[in-house]
Design a protein around this motif. Structure first.
Motif, PDB file in Angstrom:
ATOM      1  N   LEU A   1       0.870  -1.170   0.000  1.00 35.26           N
ATOM      2  CA  LEU A   1       0.000   0.000   0.000  1.00 35.26           C
ATOM      3  C   LEU A   1       0.909   1.222   0.000  1.00 35.26           C
ATOM      4  N   PRO A   2       0.959   1.959  -1.124  1.00 35.74           N
ATOM      5  CA  PRO A   2       1.867   3.113  -1.171  1.00 35.74           C
ATOM      6  C   PRO A   2       1.623   4.089  -0.016  1.00 35.74           C
ATOM      7  N   ASN A   3       2.699   4.588   0.554  1.00 32.78           N
ATOM      8  CA  ASN A   3       2.591   5.453   1.733  1.00 32.78           C
ATOM      9  C   ASN A   3       1.729   6.684   1.482  1.00 32.78           C
ATOM     10  N   GLU A   4       1.760   7.208   0.236  1.00 34.18           N
ATOM     11  CA  GLU A   4       1.011   8.442  -0.011  1.00 34.18           C
ATOM     12  C   GLU A   4      -0.497   8.212  -0.016  1.00 34.18           C
ATOM     13  N   TRP A   5      -0.946   6.963  -0.090  1.00 35.36           N
ATOM     14  CA  TRP A   5      -2.372   6.687  -0.029  1.00 35.36           C
ATOM     15  C   TRP A   5      -2.869   6.584   1.420  1.00 35.36           C
ATOM     16  N   ILE A   6      -1.950   6.426   2.325  1.00 33.76           N
ATOM     17  CA  ILE A   6      -2.336   6.138   3.716  1.00 33.76           C
ATOM     18  C   ILE A   6      -2.733   7.427   4.434  1.00 33.76           C
ATOM     19  N   VAL A   7      -3.929   7.408   4.990  1.00 30.88           N
ATOM     20  CA  VAL A   7      -4.483   8.567   5.684  1.00 30.88           C
ATOM     21  C   VAL A   7      -4.044   8.580   7.142  1.00 30.88           C
ATOM     22  N   ASP A   8      -4.091   7.426   7.765  1.00 28.53           N
ATOM     23  CA  ASP A   8      -3.701   7.330   9.177  1.00 28.53           C
ATOM     24  C   ASP A   8      -3.341   5.877   9.465  1.00 28.53           C
ATOM     25  N   VAL A   9      -2.361   5.675  10.311  1.00 27.89           N
ATOM     26  CA  VAL A   9      -1.979   4.318  10.695  1.00 27.89           C
ATOM     27  C   VAL A   9      -1.444   4.343  12.115  1.00 27.89           C
ATOM     28  N   VAL A  10      -1.750   3.273  12.825  1.00 28.08           N
ATOM     29  CA  VAL A  10      -1.349   3.190  14.237  1.00 28.08           C
ATOM     30  C   VAL A  10      -0.606   1.874  14.452  1.00 28.08           C
ATOM     31  N   ASN A  11       0.643   1.955  14.854  1.00 23.64           N
ATOM     32  CA  ASN A  11       1.409   0.760  15.208  1.00 23.64           C
ATOM     33  C   ASN A  11       1.018   0.313  16.612  1.00 23.64           C
ATOM     34  N   CYS A  12       0.705  -0.952  16.756  1.00 29.11           N
ATOM     35  CA  CYS A  12       0.397  -1.499  18.087  1.00 29.11           C
ATOM     36  C   CYS A  12       1.405  -2.590  18.420  1.00 29.11           C
ATOM     37  N   SER A  13       1.701  -2.712  19.685  1.00 29.67           N
ATOM     38  CA  SER A  13       2.651  -3.741  20.132  1.00 29.67           C
ATOM     39  C   SER A  13       2.509  -3.903  21.644  1.00 29.67           C
ATOM     40  N   VAL A  14       3.425  -4.610  22.241  1.00 24.61           N
ATOM     41  CA  VAL A  14       3.555  -4.608  23.703  1.00 24.61           C
ATOM     42  C   VAL A  14       5.031  -4.436  24.032  1.00 24.61           C
ATOM     43  N   ALA A  15       5.293  -3.829  25.168  1.00 23.10           N
ATOM     44  CA  ALA A  15       6.675  -3.446  25.495  1.00 23.10           C
ATOM     45  C   ALA A  15       7.626  -4.639  25.504  1.00 23.10           C
ATOM     46  N   SER A  16       7.140  -5.753  26.006  1.00 23.92           N
ATOM     47  CA  SER A  16       8.053  -6.888  26.157  1.00 23.92           C
ATOM     48  C   SER A  16       8.426  -7.523  24.834  1.00 23.92           C
ATOM     49  N   GLU A  17       7.580  -7.355  23.830  1.00 20.88           N
ATOM     50  CA  GLU A  17       7.802  -8.052  22.569  1.00 20.88           C
ATOM     51  C   GLU A  17       8.177  -7.108  21.441  1.00 20.88           C
ATOM     52  N   TYR A  18       8.020  -5.822  21.664  1.00 20.65           N
ATOM     53  CA  TYR A  18       8.206  -4.860  20.582  1.00 20.65           C
ATOM     54  C   TYR A  18       9.586  -5.027  19.928  1.00 20.65           C
ATOM     55  N   ALA A  19       9.586  -5.077  18.594  1.00 19.68           N
ATOM     56  CA  ALA A  19      10.849  -5.231  17.866  1.00 19.68           C
ATOM     57  C   ALA A  19      11.086  -4.097  16.894  1.00 19.68           C
ATOM     58  N   TRP A  20      10.026  -3.619  16.216  1.00 20.15           N
ATOM     59  CA  TRP A  20      10.238  -2.575  15.222  1.00 20.15           C
ATOM     60  C   TRP A  20       8.915  -1.969  14.777  1.00 20.15           C
ATOM     61  N   GLN A  21       9.032  -0.846  14.051  1.00 17.79           N
ATOM     62  CA  GLN A  21       7.872  -0.224  13.426  1.00 17.79           C
ATOM     63  C   GLN A  21       7.644  -0.920  12.089  1.00 17.79           C
ATOM     64  N   VAL A  22       6.391  -1.197  11.766  1.00 18.99           N
ATOM     65  CA  VAL A  22       6.129  -1.815  10.464  1.00 18.99           C
ATOM     66  C   VAL A  22       5.647  -0.771   9.451  1.00 18.99           C
ATOM     67  N   THR A  23       5.843   0.490   9.801  1.00 16.27           N
ATOM     68  CA  THR A  23       5.512   1.588   8.891  1.00 16.27           C
ATOM     69  C   THR A  23       6.722   2.501   8.776  1.00 16.27           C
ATOM     70  N   ALA A  24       6.711   3.333   7.728  1.00 18.59           N
ATOM     71  CA  ALA A  24       7.731   4.370   7.645  1.00 18.59           C
ATOM     72  C   ALA A  24       7.512   5.353   8.790  1.00 18.59           C
ATOM     73  N   SER A  25       8.601   5.961   9.278  1.00 16.45           N
ATOM     74  CA  SER A  25       8.476   6.898  10.401  1.00 16.45           C
ATOM     75  C   SER A  25       7.591   8.077  10.061  1.00 16.45           C
ATOM     76  N   SER A  26       7.528   8.454   8.768  1.00 20.43           N
ATOM     77  CA  SER A  26       6.708   9.604   8.396  1.00 20.43           C
ATOM     78  C   SER A  26       5.217   9.306   8.575  1.00 20.43           C
ATOM     79  N   LEU A  27       4.835   8.037   8.568  1.00 20.87           N
ATOM     80  CA  LEU A  27       3.427   7.677   8.781  1.00 20.87           C
ATOM     81  C   LEU A  27       3.115   7.559  10.274  1.00 20.87           C
ATOM     82  N   ASP A  28       4.005   6.900  10.980  1.00 16.51           N
ATOM     83  CA  ASP A  28       3.824   6.724  12.425  1.00 16.51           C
ATOM     84  C   ASP A  28       5.187   6.394  13.027  1.00 16.51           C
ATOM     85  N   CYS A  29       5.649   7.265  13.886  1.00 17.80           N
ATOM     86  CA  CYS A  29       6.982   7.019  14.456  1.00 17.80           C
ATOM     87  C   CYS A  29       6.903   6.514  15.890  1.00 17.80           C
ATOM     88  N   GLY A  30       5.709   6.072  16.295  1.00 19.27           N
ATOM     89  CA  GLY A  30       5.585   5.514  17.648  1.00 19.27           C
ATOM     90  C   GLY A  30       4.717   4.274  17.624  1.00 19.27           C
TER      91      GLY A  30
END
Lengths: 429, 507
Positions: free
Chosen positions: A322-351
């Motif tokens: 899904l090209p980044n420029e089409w994305i309106v909003d995205v939220v990365n979800c994880s848990v602290a103990s398992e978190y490994a990385w962002q699955v989006t570009a930082s410009s879409l969601d850096c947290g």
């Protein structure tokens, strides 16, 4: 004897002195243990006359979880380690709105006597579209203590001051887990997201109006779940539900009153539900091509190595990009103990945000992630934070809004919700 | 377990068959064990060759014991709020011509109540790198210990060796369910020669291999409690919170020691020991990720003088015990395919301690079974514990004077009594502490535990200890019942009672 005794005494004295001369207690003033860090900031092209202010660089140590914030031009020294480094600043442009600069680099290893960190900030500009206000992926518990599925939902919100039409807006879930990082090849993250489920809001373009300050509720199964689970709540009033014609006879999907989302693609042949522990990113996008064209032209074949104790196994899989420029909003979800990385570009969601802190966290049930309230406008419209940083924009571990509104159970014992909040933290007056 | 108990009883019976002496000899051996002058040079008897001079009398025991602990305020929940343990044991100290055989077999089983912020066995050995959670609960422990030693003398030469093994199983039957398995192998060997009069110079080497595996399980299908990997003074390795439920500790210790000891048990004695113990804490389920490690160096020395002049005996001794325990934390880059590349290591934790003591003892031995002695001790201790970032520390200083009186007496030909009474006062001074990890609300209980530890060590207090034993002749055997009780009071903090009872057949 005298000679031997002297030898023994000499040896004893030597040992005592050796030990006494060894390094003594550690102190934070021991600068020899710290590494000087040089920050290289490459600012993007800014409008003429724009002024950058309030610059901050934050180092978050992955070992200890401790964060330290510095001015970028001040002498920065940190303990050797692996850090997430983030940058923020404000841009004041004469005659234009104030915007935010942000940059984020993850897992920077700082181990040498001096280290250099390169930051490439980008300007955050509002998307002028709907935002994800809440994701309820954890579900509820039945009085027996068993988990209940089917009552997960997502709430979209019009954070602007004008009507937005949701027709054609596509709900998607990431293919990759935020808890498991692989070196996927080819790496397309800078240009596109890899997704595994796409459900689009039907309409001709002006059918699904969302007024300023209004929500759009997208449910898994739009029924009154209290019939099956007294600890759940009623989703029969949802605006839409995602519906799957399952090929598995035992996986019965209940098509309730709410209209169905158009299923473009889903990885599973049974029924789609949000990751129950929140290990994926969830977003919305406006796809400017039709379903057939998209499915024919946006397939993504990738490879990676699965490294195990038994050896390294080359893997190959397929999903959709899904090209980044089409994305309106995205939220990365994880848990602290398992978190490994962002699955989006930082410009879409850096947290990222979470319910619970560990895998299978038993505190996650009945809780959702909810976007933080910024302020309530004079007309009573709530305005929520939207800085493309889910860590800052969301409250994790909140009682789900539908539970608050319907005063249903907040735990396995059926304790009813008594308060209603904007964002899981600030009560509605 | 049945197999081990059977083995212990078999060893005991076999030894009984070959070493049975008469009651008088057994009573004298008990008296020597309880009040012997050798106690003044106790460090020397850690050496397997010098063990031969502990006593000239053989003594073998087989019996059962029970001990327990109770406190009115468990300020450090890592140790639990109390517990109890029972056990079976058999031990021997057997002299045959110039050789000395020692051995011990032991099984014990017990429970420690309400242990929190620690799911690891042997926390004292492995601190600060413990596996922990806030839920905790009662922990059940089983111990199996076997050791054997041999010492001999040929002309001017003495030599000895000792081999010991300990296995510990620890578990809990409700969530969180740790299963800790400890294996510890100890080997030591020593040799020496007579260099003047009856003085021997003895050198020894000791090795220890340690392994503890930990598996924490949760059977509750709706969720789990968070497992932390503690790093000391209320801090933790936050990156791997909640993961790494399968871990192990692997350690190795090596030590050298030198002694001068008089075979007669009278005169000057000196001992020095240097030991290094290293261990690493590895997360098994993250592809054997080496998370942390400790380098512990310890130096001990003791010197003194002992005498016997007619009925009088006594001596003076001074000892010093210094250790530096430094811990490091490894840090890792991003995991790819579940493999975390090692990026580096930081020394984050230091625990440095100096302990020095002086002892003076005077005793009276009017007959082999009529002995009494009084002993005065004074100990000074300085300990500094530091965690680098967030900076936390604990500085402890104390002086502890103590007085001990002990005696043995026979009543008639069939009874022998012994008793010990001791009292000590703990006088702390210049104790300070700071715990900086306050922002981490999840660890509030752990910080309370650290503060509790500081309170326990920074407040004045006292220890009173009473021990009494009675042995009755049963033919050539002696059936001995003994009991101990100790009250440890820390002013305004807690009162702790430790008690033990033992019943054993001595021969």
């Amino acid at each position: 004897m005298k000679k031997s005794t002297l030898k023994i005494l000499f040896l004893t004295l030597t040992c005592v002195l050796t030990l006494a001369a060894c390094d003594d207690p550690l102190t934070t003033s021991d600068t020899a243990r710290l590494t000087a860090v040089i920050i290289d900031i490459s600012l993007p092209d800014l409008p003429e006359g724009a002024e950058v202010a309030d610059e901050r660089v934050t180092f978050s140590n992955l070992n200890s979880g401790q964060s330290s914030t510095f001015l970028p031009d001040a002498g920065i020294s940190v303990l050797p380690g692996v850090y997430d480094v983030s940058y923020s600043a404000r841009v004041f442009t004469p005659g234009a709105a104030t915007t935010n600069l942000r940059a984020n680099v993850q897992s920077v290893s700082i181990s040498s006597a001096t280290a250099r960190v390169e930051l490439n900030p980008y300007n955050c500009i509002d998307s002028d579209d709907l935002i994800i206000a809440e994701i309820f992926f954890a579900g509820t518990l039945q009085p027996s203590g068993n988990s209940y599925i089917g009552d997960d939902y997502i709430k979209l919100y019009n954070n602007t001051d004008h009507t937005i039409y949701a027709d054609g807006l596509t709900l998607f879930e990431s293919k990759f887990l935020t808890t498991r990082k692989y070196a996927y090849s080819p790496d397309i993250m800078a240009e596109a997201m890899t997704v595994q489920a796409l459900y689009t809001i039907p309409g001709s373009g002006k059918d699904v109006a969302v007024e300023p300050g209004e929500y759009l509720l997208l449910a898994d199964t739009g029924i009154d779940h209290r019939v099956a689970n007294p600890n759940s709540f009623d989703l029969s009033g949802a605006d839409f539900e995602w519906f799957d014609q399952s090929t598995v006879p035992t996986m019965l999907d209940i098509d309730g009153v709410p209209a169905n989302l158009d299923k473009w693609y889903c990885y599973t042949n049974s029924v789609f539900m949000l990751h129950n522990r929140g290990f994926r990113a969830v977003g919305i996008a406006r796809i400017p091509v039709d379903r057939t064209h998209y499915l024919e032209n946006y397939k993504y074949d990738y490879e990676y190595d699965e490294v195990t104790v038994a050896g390294t196994f080359p893997m190959s899989q397929s999903a959709y990009r899904l090209p980044n420029e089409w994305i309106v909003d995205v939220v990365n979800c994880s848990v602290a103990s398992e978190y490994a990385w962002q699955v989006t570009a930082s410009s879409l969601d850096c947290g990222w945000t979470a319910c619970g802190t560990i895998d299978k966290d038993k505190t996650r049930f009945f809780h959702s992630v909810r976007r933080k309230l910024l302020y309530v406008a004079a007309n009573g419209r709530a305005v929520f934070a939207d800085t493309n940083n889910s860590s800052a924009d969301f409250n994790g571990n909140c009682i789900a809004s539908e539970i608050e509104l319907q005063h249903t159970a907040t735990d396995v014992n059926g304790t009813p919700a008594t308060s209603i909040t904007y964002d899981g933290a600030i009560p509605r007056l | 377990m049945k197999l081990q108990i059977t083995a212990i009883l078999f060893i005991a019976c076999t030894v009984a068959g070959v070493s049975a002496a008469d009651f008088t000899s057994v009573a004298e051996a008990i008296a020597e064990e309880q009040t012997g002058l050798w106690q003044l040079a106790d460090r020397a008897f850690e050496n397997p060759a010098i063990t031969a001079w502990k006593s000239n009398l053989s003594l073998t025991k087989a019996g059962a014991d029970f001990n327990g602990t109770a406190t009115d305020n468990a300020v450090d929940p890592r140790s639990g709020s109390g517990g109890r343990e029972w056990g079976l044991f058999a031990s021997t100290y057997t002299k045959y011509r110039s050789s000395t055989l020692t051995g011990r077999g032991e099984y014990s089983s017990g429970i420690t109540r309400d242990v929190r912020w620690n799911e690891t066995a042997d926390p004292g050995l492995l601190y600060p790198y413990l596996l922990a959670d806030s839920a905790g609960g009662d922990l059940r422990t089983e111990n199996y210990r076997f050791s054997g030693g041999y010492a001999d003398q040929r002309g001017r030469w003495v030599w000895g060796g000792r081999l010991g093994y300990r296995a510990t199983l620890q578990h809990r039957a409700v969530d969180p369910r740790p299963r800790n398995v400890v294996g510890q192998l100890d080997i030591s060997a020593a040799g020496g020669f007579n260099f003047v009069k009856d003085y021997y110079a003895v050198a020894g080497l000791s090795l220890m291999k340690y392994k503890q595996t930990n598996e924490v399980e949760f059977l509750n299908e709706t969720g789990v409690d968070k497992i932390f990997h503690l790093t000391g003074l209320g801090n933790h390795y936050s990156r791997f919170d909640g993961v790494g439920l399968s871990t192990y500790y692997s350690g190795f210790s090596a030590g050298i020691d030198l002694y001068i000891y008089p075979a007669s048990g009278q005169g000057f004695f000196a001992s020095t020991q240097f030991k290094r113990f290293n261990f690493t804490n590895v997360l098994t389920d993250l592809n054997k990720l080496p998370l942390t490690g400790v380098n512990h160096r310890q130096f001990t020395a003791q010197t003194g003088w002992m005498f016997e002049r007619g009925a009088l005996n006594g001596g003076v001794a001074g000892d010093v015990d210094i250790y530096r325990r430094h811990g490091h934390e490894n840090y890792f880059g991003d995991a790819t395919s579940g493999i975390y590349p090692l990026s580096g290591s930081n020394e984050m934790y230091a625990d440095n301690r100096v302990n020095a003591g002086l002892t003076a003892r005077m005793g009276l031995k009017t007959a082999p079974l009529k002995r009494i002695f009084a002993q005065v001790d004074i100990n000074w201790q300085h300990q500094s514990i530091v965690y680098l970032l967030p900076y936390s520390f604990m500085d402890l200083n104390s002086v502890e004077p103590s007085l001990k009186v002990a005696g043995v007496s026979n009543i008639g030909k069939s009874w022998i009594f012994n008793g010990t009474c001791s009292a000590s006062f703990i006088i702390p001074y210049d104790c300070t502490a700071e715990f900086s990890n306050d922002a981490d609300t999840e660890l509030g209980g752990l910080l309370d535990a650290e503060r509790g530890t500081f309170e326990l060590n920074s407040r004045s207090g006292s220890k009173i200890r009473l021990e009494i034993g009675v042995a009755r002749a049963l033919g050539k055997y002696a059936l001995r019942l003994s009991g101990e009780w100790q009250l440890t009071t820390v002013k305004g903090v807690s009162n702790r009672n430790d008690y033990a009872v033992s019943l054993a057949l001595n021969f």
